[in-house]
Design an enzyme around this catalytic site. Structure first.
Site, PDB file in Angstrom:
ATOM      1  N   PRO A 128     -85.940 -40.968  15.612  1.00 56.19           N
ATOM      2  CA  PRO A 128     -84.870 -41.926  15.327  1.00 56.19           C
ATOM      3  C   PRO A 128     -83.628 -41.249  14.733  1.00 56.19           C
ATOM      4  O   PRO A 128     -82.509 -41.640  15.014  1.00 56.19           O
ATOM      5  CB  PRO A 128     -85.524 -42.894  14.341  1.00 56.19           C
ATOM      6  N   ASP A 240     -84.092 -25.751  28.336  1.00 56.14           N
ATOM      7  CA  ASP A 240     -83.303 -24.973  29.311  1.00 56.14           C
ATOM      8  C   ASP A 240     -83.847 -25.227  30.714  1.00 56.14           C
ATOM      9  O   ASP A 240     -83.091 -25.466  31.663  1.00 56.14           O
ATOM     10  CB  ASP A 240     -83.381 -23.469  29.004  1.00 56.14           C
ATOM     11  N   GLN A 336     -68.112 -48.890  44.692  1.00 55.24           N
ATOM     12  CA  GLN A 336     -66.764 -49.294  45.126  1.00 55.24           C
ATOM     13  C   GLN A 336     -66.694 -49.395  46.660  1.00 55.24           C
ATOM     14  O   GLN A 336     -66.098 -50.332  47.201  1.00 55.24           O
ATOM     15  CB  GLN A 336     -65.744 -48.259  44.609  1.00 55.24           C
ATOM     16  N   ILE A 337     -67.305 -48.462  47.347  1.00 53.88           N
ATOM     17  CA  ILE A 337     -67.271 -48.472  48.819  1.00 53.88           C
ATOM     18  C   ILE A 337     -68.039 -49.680  49.358  1.00 53.88           C
ATOM     19  O   ILE A 337     -67.629 -50.309  50.337  1.00 53.88           O
ATOM     20  CB  ILE A 337     -67.801 -47.129  49.378  1.00 53.88           C
ATOM     21  N   GLY A 339     -68.137 -52.410  47.886  1.00 53.85           N
ATOM     22  CA  GLY A 339     -67.369 -53.599  47.487  1.00 53.85           C
ATOM     23  C   GLY A 339     -68.262 -54.601  46.775  1.00 53.85           C
ATOM     24  O   GLY A 339     -69.126 -54.218  45.974  1.00 53.85           O
ATOM     25  N   GLU A 363     -82.101 -35.033  27.640  1.00 48.50           N
ATOM     26  CA  GLU A 363     -82.236 -33.571  27.679  1.00 48.50           C
ATOM     27  C   GLU A 363     -80.927 -32.880  27.288  1.00 48.50           C
ATOM     28  O   GLU A 363     -80.578 -31.817  27.797  1.00 48.50           O
ATOM     29  CB  GLU A 363     -82.793 -33.107  29.018  1.00 48.50           C
TER      30      GLU A 363
HETATM   31  N1  CAA Z   1     -83.546 -20.683  23.750  1.00 46.23           N
HETATM   32  C1  CAA Z   1     -84.129 -19.980  22.759  1.00 46.23           C
HETATM   33  N2  CAA Z   1     -83.720 -20.067  21.478  1.00 46.23           N
HETATM   34  C2  CAA Z   1     -82.684 -20.890  21.199  1.00 46.23           C
HETATM   35  C3  CAA Z   1     -82.040 -21.647  22.195  1.00 46.23           C
HETATM   36  C4  CAA Z   1     -82.500 -21.518  23.515  1.00 46.23           C
HETATM   37  N3  CAA Z   1     -81.933 -22.200  24.519  1.00 46.23           N
HETATM   38  N4  CAA Z   1     -81.051 -22.360  21.622  1.00 46.23           N
HETATM   39  C5  CAA Z   1     -81.069 -22.076  20.303  1.00 46.23           C
HETATM   40  N5  CAA Z   1     -82.054 -21.180  20.059  1.00 46.23           N
HETATM   41  C6  CAA Z   1     -82.404 -20.565  18.770  1.00 46.23           C
HETATM   42  C7  CAA Z   1     -81.187 -19.845  18.179  1.00 46.23           C
HETATM   43  O1  CAA Z   1     -81.069 -18.537  18.698  1.00 46.23           O
HETATM   44  C8  CAA Z   1     -81.518 -19.860  16.708  1.00 46.23           C
HETATM   45  O2  CAA Z   1     -82.472 -18.840  16.468  1.00 46.23           O
HETATM   46  P1  CAA Z   1     -82.459 -17.961  15.105  1.00 46.23           P
HETATM   47  O3  CAA Z   1     -82.959 -18.842  14.037  1.00 46.23           O
HETATM   48  O4  CAA Z   1     -83.397 -16.835  15.394  1.00 46.23           O
HETATM   49  O5  CAA Z   1     -81.039 -17.526  14.885  1.00 46.23           O
HETATM   50  C9  CAA Z   1     -82.237 -21.192  16.533  1.00 46.23           C
HETATM   51  O6  CAA Z   1     -82.728 -21.559  17.827  1.00 46.23           O
HETATM   52  C10 CAA Z   1     -81.315 -22.281  16.039  1.00 46.23           C
HETATM   53  O7  CAA Z   1     -80.236 -22.346  16.948  1.00 46.23           O
HETATM   54  P2  CAA Z   1     -78.879 -23.081  16.638  1.00 46.23           P
HETATM   55  O8  CAA Z   1     -78.434 -22.711  15.250  1.00 46.23           O
HETATM   56  O9  CAA Z   1     -77.948 -22.847  17.765  1.00 46.23           O
HETATM   57  O10 CAA Z   1     -79.370 -24.599  16.589  1.00 46.23           O
HETATM   58  P3  CAA Z   1     -78.560 -25.920  16.356  1.00 46.23           P
HETATM   59  O11 CAA Z   1     -79.208 -26.713  15.310  1.00 46.23           O
HETATM   60  O12 CAA Z   1     -77.102 -25.617  16.222  1.00 46.23           O
HETATM   61  O13 CAA Z   1     -78.839 -26.723  17.741  1.00 46.23           O
HETATM   62  C11 CAA Z   1     -78.426 -27.463  19.951  1.00 46.23           C
HETATM   63  C12 CAA Z   1     -78.501 -26.283  18.959  1.00 46.23           C
HETATM   64  C13 CAA Z   1     -78.086 -26.805  21.288  1.00 46.23           C
HETATM   65  C14 CAA Z   1     -77.365 -28.459  19.598  1.00 46.23           C
HETATM   66  C15 CAA Z   1     -79.819 -28.147  20.027  1.00 46.23           C
HETATM   67  O14 CAA Z   1     -80.089 -28.881  18.851  1.00 46.23           O
HETATM   68  C16 CAA Z   1     -79.925 -29.097  21.214  1.00 46.23           C
HETATM   69  O15 CAA Z   1     -80.161 -28.647  22.344  1.00 46.23           O
HETATM   70  N6  CAA Z   1     -79.781 -30.398  20.976  1.00 46.23           N
HETATM   71  C17 CAA Z   1     -80.052 -31.398  22.017  1.00 46.23           C
HETATM   72  C18 CAA Z   1     -81.493 -31.778  21.998  1.00 46.23           C
HETATM   73  C19 CAA Z   1     -81.940 -32.336  23.317  1.00 46.23           C
HETATM   74  O16 CAA Z   1     -81.593 -31.863  24.381  1.00 46.23           O
HETATM   75  N7  CAA Z   1     -82.800 -33.301  23.234  1.00 46.23           N
HETATM   76  C20 CAA Z   1     -83.410 -33.870  24.389  1.00 46.23           C
HETATM   77  C21 CAA Z   1     -84.680 -34.535  24.028  1.00 46.23           C
HETATM   78  S1  CAA Z   1     -85.941 -34.388  25.218  1.00 46.23           S
HETATM   79  C22 CAA Z   1     -85.615 -35.501  26.425  1.00 46.23           C
HETATM   80  O17 CAA Z   1     -84.568 -36.072  26.547  1.00 46.23           O
HETATM   81  C23 CAA Z   1     -86.718 -35.599  27.390  1.00 46.23           C
HETATM   82  C24 CAA Z   1     -86.873 -36.865  28.080  1.00 46.23           C
HETATM   83  O18 CAA Z   1     -87.444 -37.807  27.561  1.00 46.23           O
HETATM   84  C25 CAA Z   1     -86.435 -36.966  29.491  1.00 46.23           C
END
Ligand code: CAA
Length: 380
Positions: A128, A240, A336-337, A339, A363
């Site tokens: 939440p 990713d 839109q196409i 209508g 995601e």
């Molecule tokens: N791969 C590996 N490591 C990663 C990474 C990645 N892609 N991204 C960040 N990290 C690591 C960083 O290197 C860092 O490591 P260290 O502690 O060793 O330095 C650590 O993680 C923290 O990274 P950040 O300080 O960059 O983290 P942040 O708090 O600033 O967050 C963010 C980064 C990209 C905003 C992340 O929070 C994010 O992706 N948020 C979105 C979440 C999301 O996508 N949620 C989807 C939910 S699931 C869903 O939707 C599924 C469904 O039901 C369909």
């Protein structure tokens, strides 16, 4: 640069296309209307090997590459975006981290069943108060000897109401921030796990999502996925891969909007000629087609880079960002196409319009993708 697909990639794309055209597309409107998870279709995906495309053969999968997965997922989503996201969560967010981080025992326990569609998986990261800010986890996992005890609430869990197993992320050392988060593999039948009522949603109505409640859920240490404190990175790596899946889903929705619109534009007449003869419609179709091809190129690049083994977070974010926004543009122009007919539930254009929206949200929202892209480019 070679854009030619291998015979294996064409084969899996054609298998998915055939299933999508013959068995999924005819049911898609009803799946949407009934808000029912298409369990029969999900099982068919499993039977045909489409739920374990990237899982090695040793673990019951097809042992194919990420591009093959993207090709198949585009075809399935072109027919039914609800089925598409269920396949994406299963493959990218559940099998993905088990494959990458799991022990042999965890792989043997879960991958063959997930790849065959005998088990359904979900991914429980969001809460939440932890959506975009994923590290703000309130769910706690406390170590008690060789056990862990989990308490907390997870939100918007796609596949949650139908799942057999969840990848659950929880804070194990809150003071350590993102390095104090751990991932677990939690069978949904574990005592203390309950699922809330299905979310009442705008689109992808056949892909049920819900809250997940964890109340004193006791797990032995064998349920831990990867190292204690490594859960945030595991979740980010899974996402990713997940963003490649959602890019493919979005591309499928864009294609559905476009192909339906082309067919309709050839049939529908105004001012004495098919509307496809009007430049106003031609320009829309040209933009949709260009968007689709651009999205596909970004998606393929991300998929190929993932398999090459190097960094691909930015590529996945770009693919997801562009494809989801392209899907929304295409779905809007599709309505839109058509209508007035585009506004009616009798035609699929309005379903594509509703289904497209979520691809800009889950995601990682489009804003989060831009943050990922910007933070990488500013590091260069
Ligand atoms: N791969 C590996 N490591 C990663 C990474 C990645 N892609 N991204 C960040 N990290 C690591 C960083 O290197 C860092 O490591 P260290 O502690 O060793 O330095 C650590 O993680 C923290 O990274 P950040 O300080 O960059 O983290 P942040 O708090 O600033 O967050 C963010 C980064 C990209 C905003 C992340 O929070 C994010 O992706 N948020 C979105 C979440 C999301 O996508 N949620 C989807 C939910 S699931 C869903 O939707 C599924 C469904 O039901 C369909």
């Amino acid at each position: 640069m070679n854009f030619e697909l291998t015979p294996e990639q064409k084969m899996i794309r054609d298998t998915a296309r055939e299933l999508a055209t013959r068995e999924i597309a005819p049911k898609a409107a009803q799946i949407d209307k009934s808000h029912q998870f298409p369990r029969d279709i999900f099982s068919r995906l499993g039977e045909l090997g489409l739920l374990g495309i990237m899982v090695p053969e040793a673990w019951g999968g097809a042992g194919m590459d990420t591009l093959s997965y993207a090709l198949a997922l585009e075809e399935i989503s072109r027919a039914c975006a609800s089925t598409g996201v269920a396949m994406s969560v299963q493959s990218s967010l559940v099998e993905g981290p088990i494959l990458k981080e799991g022990t042999d025992a965890q792989k043997a326990r879960w991958l063959p069943d997930l790849a065959a569609g005998r088990a359904i998986g979900c991914f429980a990261l969001s809460e939440p108060e932890a959506g975009s800010d994923a590290k703000a986890q309130k769910t706690r996992a406390v170590r008690d000897g060789n056990r862990w005890v989990l308490n907390g609430t997870k939100n918007f869990i796609t596949n949650g109401p139908v799942a057999d197993v969840a990848i659950v992320v929880a804070a194990t050392d809150p003071a350590a921030g993102s390095r104090g988060i751990t991932a677990f593999i939690v069978p949904m039948k574990t005592a203390g796990v309950t699922v809330g009522p299905p979310d009442d949603k705008l689109g992808i109505c056949g892909a049920p999502s819900a809250q997940l409640f964890l109340a004193d859920v006791a797990l032995d240490d064998g349920a831990r996925l990867g190292p204690a404190g490594g859960g945030f990175k595991i979740a980010m790596r899974a996402l990713d891969g997940g963003r490649i899946g959602i890019a493919a889903q979005a591309l499928g929705i864009a294609r559905a909007s476009f192909e339906d619109a082309v067919r309709y534009a050839r049939e529908r007449k105004t001012f004495g000629q098919p509307i496809a003869e009007h430049q106003a419609i031609q320009f829309k179709l040209a933009d949709m087609r260009t968007d689709i091809d651009a999205a596909r190129m970004l998606l393929w690049r991300a998929a190929i880079k993932k398999d090459a083994g190097g960094a691909y977070s930015t590529d996945a974010a770009m693919a997801k960002l562009f494809a989801s926004e392209a899907a929304n543009r295409a779905a809007k122009e599709g309505v839109q196409i058509f209508g007035g007919y585009g506004y009616l539930r009798d035609f699929p254009a309005e379903r594509h319009f509703r289904d497209a929206k979520i691809t800009e949200i889950y995601e990682g929202t489009s804003e989060i993708q831009r943050m990922v892209i910007a933070s990488a480019l500013l590091k260069d």
